[in-house]
Design a protein around this motif. Structure first.
Motif, PDB file in Angstrom:
ATOM      1  N   PHE A 172       0.795  -1.211   0.011  1.00  0.00           N
ATOM      2  CA  PHE A 172       0.031   0.111  -0.099  1.00  0.00           C
ATOM      3  C   PHE A 172       1.016   1.401  -0.127  1.00  0.00           C
ATOM      4  CE2 PHE A 172      -4.157  -1.808   0.660  1.00  0.00           C
ATOM      5  CZ  PHE A 172      -4.019  -2.809   0.764  1.00  0.00           C
ATOM      6  N   GLY A 173       0.848   2.061  -1.139  1.00  0.00           N
ATOM      7  CA  GLY A 173       2.025   3.056  -1.339  1.00  0.00           C
ATOM      8  C   GLY A 173       3.198   2.323  -2.223  1.00  0.00           C
ATOM      9  N   VAL A 228       1.769  -4.695   3.426  1.00  0.00           N
ATOM     10  CA  VAL A 228       2.560  -3.736   4.150  1.00  0.00           C
ATOM     11  C   VAL A 228       2.425  -2.470   3.634  1.00  0.00           C
ATOM     12  CG1 VAL A 228       5.177  -2.901   4.204  1.00  0.00           C
ATOM     13  CG2 VAL A 228       4.758  -5.336   3.922  1.00  0.00           C
ATOM     14  N   THR A 229       2.338  -1.428   4.562  1.00  0.00           N
ATOM     15  CA  THR A 229       1.864   0.048   4.186  1.00  0.00           C
ATOM     16  C   THR A 229       3.095   1.008   4.206  1.00  0.00           C
ATOM     17  OG1 THR A 229       1.249   0.783   6.446  1.00  0.00           O
ATOM     18  CG2 THR A 229      -0.454  -0.293   5.247  1.00  0.00           C
ATOM     19  N   PHE A 230       3.266   1.803   3.348  1.00  0.00           N
ATOM     20  CA  PHE A 230       4.480   2.544   3.119  1.00  0.00           C
ATOM     21  C   PHE A 230       4.184   3.985   3.294  1.00  0.00           C
ATOM     22  CE2 PHE A 230       5.523  -1.439   1.004  1.00  0.00           C
ATOM     23  CZ  PHE A 230       6.670  -1.915   1.400  1.00  0.00           C
ATOM     24  N   ALA A 231       3.312   4.500   3.096  1.00  0.00           N
ATOM     25  CA  ALA A 231       2.797   5.928   3.354  1.00  0.00           C
ATOM     26  C   ALA A 231       2.426   6.182   4.761  1.00  0.00           C
ATOM     27  CB  ALA A 231       1.960   6.370   2.309  1.00  0.00           C
ATOM     28  N   SER A 233       0.015   7.189   6.520  1.00  0.00           N
ATOM     29  CA  SER A 233      -1.231   7.398   6.675  1.00  0.00           C
ATOM     30  C   SER A 233      -1.912   6.200   7.328  1.00  0.00           C
ATOM     31  CB  SER A 233      -1.595   7.800   5.152  1.00  0.00           C
ATOM     32  OG  SER A 233      -3.348   7.279   5.163  1.00  0.00           O
ATOM     33  N   GLY A 234      -2.409   6.589   8.458  1.00  0.00           N
ATOM     34  CA  GLY A 234      -3.442   5.669   9.169  1.00  0.00           C
ATOM     35  C   GLY A 234      -4.535   5.033   8.129  1.00  0.00           C
ATOM     36  N   ASP A 235      -5.362   5.850   7.400  1.00  0.00           N
ATOM     37  CA  ASP A 235      -6.234   5.492   6.689  1.00  0.00           C
ATOM     38  C   ASP A 235      -5.685   4.136   5.684  1.00  0.00           C
ATOM     39  OD1 ASP A 235      -8.169   7.416   7.258  1.00  0.00           O
ATOM     40  OD2 ASP A 235      -7.304   8.783   5.729  1.00  0.00           O
ATOM     41  N   LEU A 236      -4.319   4.424   5.349  1.00  0.00           N
ATOM     42  CA  LEU A 236      -3.849   3.062   4.514  1.00  0.00           C
ATOM     43  C   LEU A 236      -3.813   1.911   5.349  1.00  0.00           C
ATOM     44  CD1 LEU A 236      -2.982   3.773   1.660  1.00  0.00           C
ATOM     45  CD2 LEU A 236      -0.628   3.735   2.346  1.00  0.00           C
ATOM     46  N   VAL A 237      -3.512   2.058   6.678  1.00  0.00           N
ATOM     47  CA  VAL A 237      -3.353   0.966   7.388  1.00  0.00           C
ATOM     48  C   VAL A 237      -4.804   0.207   7.459  1.00  0.00           C
ATOM     49  CG1 VAL A 237      -2.948   0.039   9.905  1.00  0.00           C
ATOM     50  CG2 VAL A 237      -1.612   1.782   8.871  1.00  0.00           C
ATOM     51  N   VAL A 238      -5.963   0.977   7.499  1.00  0.00           N
ATOM     52  CA  VAL A 238      -7.195   0.440   7.714  1.00  0.00           C
ATOM     53  C   VAL A 238      -7.521  -0.466   6.462  1.00  0.00           C
ATOM     54  CG1 VAL A 238      -9.698   0.971   8.089  1.00  0.00           C
ATOM     55  CG2 VAL A 238      -7.843   1.990   9.458  1.00  0.00           C
ATOM     56  N   ALA A 239      -7.145   0.355   5.126  1.00  0.00           N
ATOM     57  CA  ALA A 239      -7.327  -0.243   3.987  1.00  0.00           C
ATOM     58  C   ALA A 239      -6.869  -1.546   4.038  1.00  0.00           C
ATOM     59  CB  ALA A 239      -6.856   0.901   2.789  1.00  0.00           C
ATOM     60  N   ASN A 253       5.450   0.180   7.642  1.00  0.00           N
ATOM     61  CA  ASN A 253       6.682   0.667   7.341  1.00  0.00           C
ATOM     62  C   ASN A 253       6.474   1.916   7.460  1.00  0.00           C
ATOM     63  OD1 ASN A 253       8.932   1.723   6.030  1.00  0.00           O
ATOM     64  ND2 ASN A 253       9.270  -0.177   4.672  1.00  0.00           N
ATOM     65  N   ALA A 254       6.570   2.688   8.379  1.00  0.00           N
ATOM     66  CA  ALA A 254       6.647   4.094   8.740  1.00  0.00           C
ATOM     67  C   ALA A 254       7.035   4.545  10.097  1.00  0.00           C
ATOM     68  CB  ALA A 254       5.149   4.710   8.369  1.00  0.00           C
ATOM     69  N   ILE A 255       7.758   5.239  10.317  1.00  0.00           N
ATOM     70  CA  ILE A 255       8.341   5.868  11.494  1.00  0.00           C
ATOM     71  C   ILE A 255       7.491   6.808  12.200  1.00  0.00           C
ATOM     72  CG2 ILE A 255       9.772   7.941  10.741  1.00  0.00           C
ATOM     73  CD1 ILE A 255      11.887   7.004  12.526  1.00  0.00           C
ATOM     74  N   HIS A 256       6.391   7.488  11.353  1.00  0.00           N
ATOM     75  CA  HIS A 256       5.567   8.422  11.732  1.00  0.00           C
ATOM     76  C   HIS A 256       4.414   8.275  11.020  1.00  0.00           C
ATOM     77  CE1 HIS A 256       3.615  12.386  12.258  1.00  0.00           C
ATOM     78  NE2 HIS A 256       3.626  12.451  10.927  1.00  0.00           N
ATOM     79  N   LEU A 257       2.888   8.380  11.727  1.00  0.00           N
ATOM     80  CA  LEU A 257       1.847   8.215  10.853  1.00  0.00           C
ATOM     81  C   LEU A 257       0.950   9.393  11.233  1.00  0.00           C
ATOM     82  CD1 LEU A 257      -0.304   4.515  11.245  1.00  0.00           C
ATOM     83  CD2 LEU A 257       1.172   5.751   9.420  1.00  0.00           C
ATOM     84  N   ASP A 258      -0.029   9.837  10.442  1.00  0.00           N
ATOM     85  CA  ASP A 258      -0.526  11.059  10.684  1.00  0.00           C
ATOM     86  C   ASP A 258      -1.615  10.918  11.853  1.00  0.00           C
ATOM     87  OD1 ASP A 258      -2.155   9.086   9.251  1.00  0.00           O
ATOM     88  OD2 ASP A 258      -2.946  10.578   7.916  1.00  0.00           O
ATOM     89  N   ARG A 259      -2.340   9.670  12.107  1.00  0.00           N
ATOM     90  CA  ARG A 259      -3.110   9.084  13.015  1.00  0.00           C
ATOM     91  C   ARG A 259      -3.469   7.781  12.452  1.00  0.00           C
ATOM     92  NH1 ARG A 259      -6.244   9.692   9.016  1.00  0.00           N
ATOM     93  NH2 ARG A 259      -8.353   9.622   9.206  1.00  0.00           N
ATOM     94  N   ILE A 260      -4.152   7.062  13.639  1.00  0.00           N
ATOM     95  CA  ILE A 260      -4.956   6.014  13.410  1.00  0.00           C
ATOM     96  C   ILE A 260      -6.445   6.191  13.570  1.00  0.00           C
ATOM     97  CG2 ILE A 260      -5.370   3.558  13.923  1.00  0.00           C
ATOM     98  CD1 ILE A 260      -3.120   3.107  12.833  1.00  0.00           C
ATOM     99  N   PRO A 261      -7.117   6.095  12.142  1.00  0.00           N
ATOM    100  CA  PRO A 261      -8.642   6.332  12.572  1.00  0.00           C
ATOM    101  C   PRO A 261      -9.304   5.155  13.345  1.00  0.00           C
ATOM    102  CG  PRO A 261      -8.139   5.595  10.070  1.00  0.00           C
ATOM    103  CD  PRO A 261      -6.800   5.917  10.973  1.00  0.00           C
ATOM    104  N   GLU A 262     -10.470   5.596  13.781  1.00  0.00           N
ATOM    105  CA  GLU A 262     -11.174   4.710  14.544  1.00  0.00           C
ATOM    106  C   GLU A 262     -11.802   3.549  13.352  1.00  0.00           C
ATOM    107  OE1 GLU A 262     -14.126   6.364  17.379  1.00  0.00           O
ATOM    108  OE2 GLU A 262     -15.605   4.764  16.571  1.00  0.00           O
ATOM    109  N   PHE A 263     -11.492   2.204  13.811  1.00  0.00           N
ATOM    110  CA  PHE A 263     -12.082   1.250  12.772  1.00  0.00           C
ATOM    111  C   PHE A 263     -12.867   0.117  13.544  1.00  0.00           C
ATOM    112  CE2 PHE A 263      -7.763   0.017  14.066  1.00  0.00           C
ATOM    113  CZ  PHE A 263      -8.137  -1.338  14.166  1.00  0.00           C
ATOM    114  N   ASP A 264     -13.736  -0.662  12.783  1.00  0.00           N
ATOM    115  CA  ASP A 264     -14.441  -1.752  13.323  1.00  0.00           C
ATOM    116  C   ASP A 264     -13.713  -2.989  13.628  1.00  0.00           C
ATOM    117  OD1 ASP A 264     -17.286  -2.575  13.963  1.00  0.00           O
ATOM    118  OD2 ASP A 264     -16.738  -4.106  12.253  1.00  0.00           O
ATOM    119  N   TYR A 265     -13.799  -3.289  14.910  1.00  0.00           N
ATOM    120  CA  TYR A 265     -12.852  -4.473  15.484  1.00  0.00           C
ATOM    121  C   TYR A 265     -13.623  -6.006  14.598  1.00  0.00           C
ATOM    122  CZ  TYR A 265     -11.342  -8.257  18.482  1.00  0.00           C
ATOM    123  OH  TYR A 265     -10.971  -9.332  19.030  1.00  0.00           O
TER     124      TYR A 265
END
Ligand SMILES: [Zn+2]
Ligand SMILES: [Zn+2]
Length: 330
Positions: A172-173, A228-231, A233-239, A253-265
């Protein structure tokens, strides 16, 4: 020597890096002096220059994908003139609980090249002799540079994701790190599914033989074993999570993320799906990856920038405007 100096972090459009002449470092005990021939640009450099990572040293010379030759402090194993690489991990204490467990990437007292100590956006750099890596002879200096962080950390990411040969893996990225990880996955006969923004990144992924390529909001047509997510962006992690089979793993794969959005467990994480972060690298990751890179004849796609254009190189990485990796040549 010439160097790019960061005195004060700021937005990359305001060109925070300044250029000037500074005194050439000398090799202290246990160090080698490396004449820099190329230095890859990493997204972490951007986070340092823009201040998302807290300043550790002022001024600091960024750059941690350094390719050069040993000019001083040579040893029997590291003779004068040897082509070597220096990466993000500039040293560890070797004594903390994590180092003693073989997890030196998580050391409590690490040295980070181009962050806690000066790096390679310069004519020369001094590095701990036990943290430099002899480089495969087949690569040009510029092509070897992106292997040293983008490549090693991309490799660690697919290790952390637990990728097995032949599996379906989502990337992803599709920047420098992803395009190098893809080459290793192909050598392992994996199917590679790439979701990325930017038409030129999609074309590059297609030309490199991805099984499937889609936009950043498009879902791969099959359930993935690993992603693996490369950008940053927390949205990408959820995707990525939403694309996994039960028991699948997402490595970030990121040392910094904008945030992790709420997602459905219930739908996204239950079923023993896992999210793992990827932090730094071990020297074993570096050696293993450089050996694989040599075996499979990995040749990164690079775009060169002169040292004086380091701000522009970082701005291009931020805009995702580089296909492959940006490399600074001093
Ligand atoms: Zn340690
Ligand atoms: Zn890096």
């Amino acid at each position: 020597m010439k160097a790019a100096l960061l005195n004060k972090p700021g937005r990359i459009t305001e060109k925070p890096l300044e250029f000037g002449e500074v005194e050439r470092p000398s090799a202290m005990a246990g160090q080698v002096l490396v004449r820099v021939k190329a230095c890859g640009v990493c997204r972490t450099d951007l986070h340092i220059v823009e201040g998302e990572l807290k300043p550790q040293k002022r001024p600091v010379i960024p750059g941690h994908q350094i390719v050069g030759e040993i000019v001083d402090g040579a040893t029997a194993d590291l003779p004068k003139g040897l082509p070597v690489g220096v990466s993000w991990m500039g040293g560890v204490d070797g004594t903390c609980a994590l180092c003693r467990r073989g997890m030196e990437n998580l050391c409590d007292a690490p040295v980070f090249t181009g962050y806690t100590v000066d790096g390679g956006y310069a004519g020369y750099t001094a590095a701990r002799a036990d943290f430099v890596f002899p480089l495969p002879a087949a690569l040009s200096d510029a092509q070897a540079a992106p292997l040293l962080c983008a490549g090693i950390i991309g490799f660690r990411s697919i290790r952390v994701a637990g990728v097995q040969p032949g599996e379906r893996v989502g990337l992803f990225g599709f920047g420098a790190s992803a395009h190098l990880a893809m080459a290793v996955l192909q050598a392992w006969k994996c199917e590679v599914y790439v979701s990325t923004r930017g038409e030129s990144h999609r074309r590059l992924a297609e030309s490199l033989g991805a099984t499937w390529v889609g936009g950043e909001r498009e879902k791969p047509p099959v359930e993935l074993d690993r992603a693996v997510t490369f950008a940053p962006s927390g949205d990408l992690v959820v995707a990525a999570l939403g694309s996994l089979r039960k028991g699948g793993v997402v490595a970030i794969n990121a040392i910094h993320l904008d945030r992790i959005p709420e997602f459905d467990y219930d739908t996204l994480l239950w079923g023993e799906r896992q999210i793992r972060s990827v932090a730094n690298m071990t020297r074993r990751d570096a050696r293993d990856f450089l050996q694989i890179a040599a075996e499979i004849g990995l040749k990164p796609k690079v775009t060169l920038f002169p040292l004086a254009q380091a701000n522009e190189a970082l701005a291009a990485v931020k805009r995702d405007a580089i296909d492959g990796a940006a490399v600074i040549v001093p």
